[in-house]
Structure formats: C-alpha cells, structure tokens
Design an enzyme around this catalytic site. Structure first.
Site, PDB file in Angstrom:
ATOM      1  N   GLN A  31       0.832  -1.203   0.000  1.00  0.00           N
ATOM      2  CA  GLN A  31       0.000   0.000   0.000  1.00  0.00           C
ATOM      3  C   GLN A  31       0.872   1.261   0.000  1.00  0.00           C
ATOM      4  O   GLN A  31       2.076   1.197   0.233  1.00  0.00           O
ATOM      5  CB  GLN A  31      -0.916   0.007   1.234  1.00  0.00           C
ATOM      6  CG  GLN A  31      -0.190  -0.202   2.550  1.00  0.00           C
ATOM      7  CD  GLN A  31      -1.052  -0.820   3.641  1.00  0.00           C
ATOM      8  OE1 GLN A  31      -2.264  -0.769   3.606  1.00  0.00           O
ATOM      9  NE2 GLN A  31      -0.404  -1.408   4.643  1.00  0.00           N
ATOM     10  N   GLY A 138      -2.620 -12.225   8.126  1.00  0.00           N
ATOM     11  CA  GLY A 138      -3.467 -12.599   9.259  1.00  0.00           C
ATOM     12  C   GLY A 138      -4.333 -13.824   8.973  1.00  0.00           C
ATOM     13  O   GLY A 138      -4.599 -14.645   9.862  1.00  0.00           O
ATOM     14  N   ASP A 155      -8.077  -5.473  13.597  1.00  0.00           N
ATOM     15  CA  ASP A 155      -7.749  -4.048  13.501  1.00  0.00           C
ATOM     16  C   ASP A 155      -7.287  -3.782  12.077  1.00  0.00           C
ATOM     17  O   ASP A 155      -6.121  -3.531  11.812  1.00  0.00           O
ATOM     18  CB  ASP A 155      -6.641  -3.748  14.528  1.00  0.00           C
ATOM     19  CG  ASP A 155      -6.264  -2.288  14.570  1.00  0.00           C
ATOM     20  OD1 ASP A 155      -6.825  -1.479  13.792  1.00  0.00           O
ATOM     21  OD2 ASP A 155      -5.367  -1.947  15.365  1.00  0.00           O
ATOM     22  N   THR A 157      -7.492  -2.244   7.957  1.00  0.00           N
ATOM     23  CA  THR A 157      -7.771  -1.040   7.175  1.00  0.00           C
ATOM     24  C   THR A 157      -9.168  -1.187   6.569  1.00  0.00           C
ATOM     25  O   THR A 157      -9.872  -2.156   6.835  1.00  0.00           O
ATOM     26  CB  THR A 157      -6.709  -0.875   6.071  1.00  0.00           C
ATOM     27  OG1 THR A 157      -6.635  -2.104   5.337  1.00  0.00           O
ATOM     28  CG2 THR A 157      -5.347  -0.566   6.679  1.00  0.00           C
TER      29      THR A 157
END
Lengths: 276, 276
Positions: A31, A138, A155, A157
């Site tokens: 990103q 993850g 948690d 984006t």
C-alpha cells in the site's frame, strides 16, 4: 504558503487538515504509506489515502477496539491483533494483568517500522517481552493457530486492497476456530453513516457463527463521518451480562471507562435498524 | 467542473463537501446566510460559514437537543426554543401529546423564512396551530416571560456574533426564571474535542443555578469533530432517575430511542474530566 491534506471519505465528502510536513512517504509491497505532521491532530498515519491514526485522537479507536472484549473476558491470557501495525491495540491489551502473550499479525512490516519511528507513544509497547510481532498474512496466521486465543481483535484497514479478506465470512469462521472455547473477537466495522450495507452483512455473518453477537460505536473525529463501529462475536461471555463489580478501569485511558461498558451498546435507532 | 464547499471548523481543520448549487445566499441583519445543495448531505444551511443543519443528518441534532428534556419531564405542556429558526427542535417537541404550546424565539426572521422555503421537512411543523413563532431576541423574550415553560431548549449558533449572549451565566439564570417550578432546560454546548474550556465553564455556570445538571453527547457528522454535546439544567427531575417504563418512544425518530435515555450520559472519560 499553506499546505492542506484532504481525504475524500466518500466521493462527495471529506476532511481537510493543515500540514507542516510530510515526514515520510513510500510505496510498500502492499500500500501507499505516509506519515504527515498536522497542526490539528499531531502526526497522522495515512495508508492508501485513508487516515489510520493520529497522535491526538488515536486513543478512541485503540481503547474502544480493545477494552470491550478484554474486560468482558474474565481472565484473558492470550490475545491476537490482526492488522494493527501501529501497535495501539497491543498497548491497550497489555493493561490487563492477566495477559501473558499478545501477538501482532500484521501483513505489512513497513507499517510497524514507520510507526515505531514516528509514533512511539502508540507503538512503543511492541517491545514488551509479552508481545510477539509477526509480519504475516493474518488469514494464514489464524489458519495455523487453532484454539489458541482468549481475545482476537481485527484491527484492519478499510475493506479495499490488502484488507478485503478480513471482512469475509470465512475469516470470521477462521477466527472462531483460532479462539479458545470461551474466546471473544472484535472487528472494526466502519461507519454507520457511510457503510450501512457492510455493517448489515458483517453483523449477519458474525451472528451466524457466534452464540453472542454485539455491536457498538465510538466517536473518532478523523474517521469517516466521525462515528465508528465495532462488531463483537463471543463464544460464551456477553458484555451485557458481565458482573459490573468485576470490571476493571484500565490504566490511563481517555475514552473507555467501566461505566460505559454496557451503555455503548445502546446505539442510535437508525443503527439498530441496520442489524435486523 | 467540481465545486466544493469547505468549512474550517478550526484554524487547522475542516470538512469539505461537493456541491451542485448555491440555492440562496444573503447577508441578513445578523449574519451571512447560505443554502447550498450538496451531494453527500442534501441541502445544507450555513450561517456565518458554519454548517447549521443538513437534510441527511439534521435528525441527530434535533432529536437529541429535544427528547432528553421532553421525555424526562412527566407532562410537558409548554416549551420554548431559543434560536432554532430551522424549526427542527419544534418538530420534535410536537411529538409529545401533552404539548399545548411551543414557542420559537428566533432573532433572525430570515433563517425561518429560508428554512420554510428550502427545508420543508424540517421547518414544516412551524405551521402547526400549537406553535407561536416569534422573531425576537431570545434574551429579551426570556426576560419578559417568567415562570412560563416546562421545557426550554437553547438551540443557538456557535458562540460568536448574535449568539454570544446565549452562552452567558446571566442567560442561564434568566432561563431558570422563565421555567416553571419543575422545568428543564437543555443548551447545545459544542464539541468536547474542540471546545473544552467552554464546556467546563457552561457546565459550572449551569450547575451553580440548577439543582440537577447533566451532560450528554451525540454523533453529528457535519458538526465540528463529529461529536456534539448538550448540557441540561433541571429544577426537579433527573433524567437518570426517571421510571423507564414511563418513557415514550417519540414517533419517527432515527437517533433517539428510550433505550438510550440514561446511557447517553455515560460520556467518554476525557469528557467527564471536563465537568469536574
């Protein structure tokens, strides 16, 4: 000369903030990453053009993604944060004396490194000996660690780019399997004003898997619409049924206190409608 | 060509919204008034460069300034709105069957007229026979009408220009005298993130006059920081002590429901600190 950074939170609406500096910008493997210095909010971490966290209001998000689950579980020893490379959720998890191990599973190691450098009051606790920092997908980490955690926090984006899979039903099923038999998960689930369809879908997906499903909101000025939401899936414990005398007031919080532990679930009426 | 309207909510921060049209602009006797058509929020009323209300999120402010007081009073027959020329608070007040008379005391008649023209779903109830629209200085109106109201709402603009006097201790004393012996007032009191000093001062001023003082928040996307606050002063009834079985669910609300009547007072910890 005035420099302003504008984030279009939707096609037709955004926030704009005066900046003094771009401290760091790079294109990571996953990103666009930027750390900018703002006058209103202090340092601001921006991923793919979306504000992730700021010095001045980070406390809301990090406390509120963490304490509802941690304080509902009677004895959380192991916790996992999926995403959350800035370290803020880990910092809040470590406020529970029962915690023995807190794993951060962040796909983008650059987010961790840049946060360590520029946001030490958020990321500093990543050096705690109880913390295991994993630079890993993850989804893969969840798959490889069954029956392991008391609490798991998603948690992520926004649901674009690397985080799309973190809003899928299969992922919430994988988390169910990675939790111990009385474990609790919380996922950040965007804005009730701007993301109604996503909230309805995720709530339904989580409710199809977990015996207890709860939804709550918190006010985060730099996030789209200023009102943010979290969805909890729990195998056993219900935050609305906890014995309030057993709740703790975690040290040094600025938003969460045990007096709001049950009331945050009394969401606005239009938000209740999204969950039907 | 893209047209964007930007409101600087502070020196260093603001919101920006794509517009299709300026429907109306004028300089009234008291302020700059604009009605603009936005893509995100529908029509938007702007006074002195500050967003007052929009089609899409007006429900939050108007419901939340109104229902905590109206639903706490057991039998509100007479109500006064100081300011509030758009008519939204009046609309909510009229949802209580006990209401016999609702007075609007708005200093700027042009706000009322422009709202009637462009925001009929907000201002339309100003034509109800129970409503008395007064174009008058609220401070003078309060002074001339002692012991007259069950509920008074201070629906003011920000504490600059014509509204400065509506944040002064003398004004809260005047409201006390305009209320009946068991009356309740609520004033809008800005953002806990941006107006900490004002909130502390107003809370202290109201607590020095009223036996019961309470403070609560609501999420309003187009208001500065997205988190807004209201301060209640009550001569007798405490919203935290009401018999919940006696609360009503006012018709057609989208934010307020009786289930949140007590929990909205469980404000974030940093906000509690402002009230000490």
């Amino acid at each position: 000369m005035e420099l302003w950074y504008t984030e279009k939170q939707t096609e037709n609406y955004g926030i704009t903030v005066k900046i003094t500096n771009t401290l760091h910008t790079e294109k990571t493997e996953f990103q666009d990453l930027a750390m900018i210095e703002t006058l209103q909010w202090g340092k601001m971490l921006v991923l793919d053009g979306m504000v992730m966290t700021t010095d001045k209001d980070e406390f809301v998000y990090h406390e509120m993604i963490t304490h509802l689950a941690m304080n509902t579980h009677p004895n959380p020893k192991t916790a996992l944060v999926v995403g959350g490379g800035d370290g803020g959720a880990i910092r809040e998890i470590l406020k529970y004396p029962s915690i023995e191990k807190a794993v951060l599973a962040e796909i983008d190691g650059r987010v961790i490194e840049v946060s360590r450098e520029y946001l030490p009051q958020i990321a500093g606790k990543l050096d705690d000996p109880r913390v295991d920092v994993q630079v890993v997908d993850g989804i893969k980490y969840i798959h490889d660690n069954k029956d392991s955690f008391d609490v798991i926090l998603v948690d992520s984006t926004e649901p674009v780019g690397p985080a799309v899979g973190l809003f899928a039903r299969d992922f919430y099923q994988g988390i169910f399997e990675a939790l111990k038999e009385d474990g609790i998960m919380v996922a950040q689930t965007e804005s009730p004003f701007f993301n109604a369809d996503l909230i309805t879908r995720v709530y339904k997906d989580i409710a199809a898997i977990y015996p207890v499903t709860r939804y709550y909101t918190a006010a985060i000025p730099t996030y789209p619409s200023g009102l943010w939401s979290f969805t909890m899936g729990s195998k056993k414990y219900d935050p609305l049924e906890v014995d309030e005398s057993k709740l703790i007031d975690p040290e040094g919080t600025k938003y969460y206190h045990k007096g709001m532990h049950k009331s945050v679930f009394n969401v606005p009426k239009f938000v209740m409608e999204l969950l039907k």
